[in-house]
Design a protein around this motif. Structure first.
Motif: not given
Length: 57
Positions: A31-51
């Motif tokens: 489970k993700v507990t860190s705010k920074k980690q959640a942001i990093a995951i979101g940016l990583s997913e966006a990067r994969k989608e070509g954002a």
């Protein structure tokens, strides 16, 4: 502050919501507990989608 595309912002918003619900998981299944980690995951997913997201440092 870095400029991100609207699509990237939506992804980060979605992952932050999942983190608050307690449903966001890391790659290993923990489970993700860190705010920074959640942001990093979101940016990583966006990067994969070509954002438009700056490269990782």
């Amino acid at each position: 502050m870095a400029k991100y595309s609207e699509k990237a912002g939506e992804k980060v918003e979605k992952t932050m919501h999942e983190k608050k619900e307690g449903t966001l998981k890391t790659g290993t299944g923990k489970k993700v507990t860190s705010k920074k980690q959640a942001i990093a995951i979101g940016l990583s997913e966006a990067r994969k989608e070509g954002a438009k997201v700056p490269k990782k440092k």
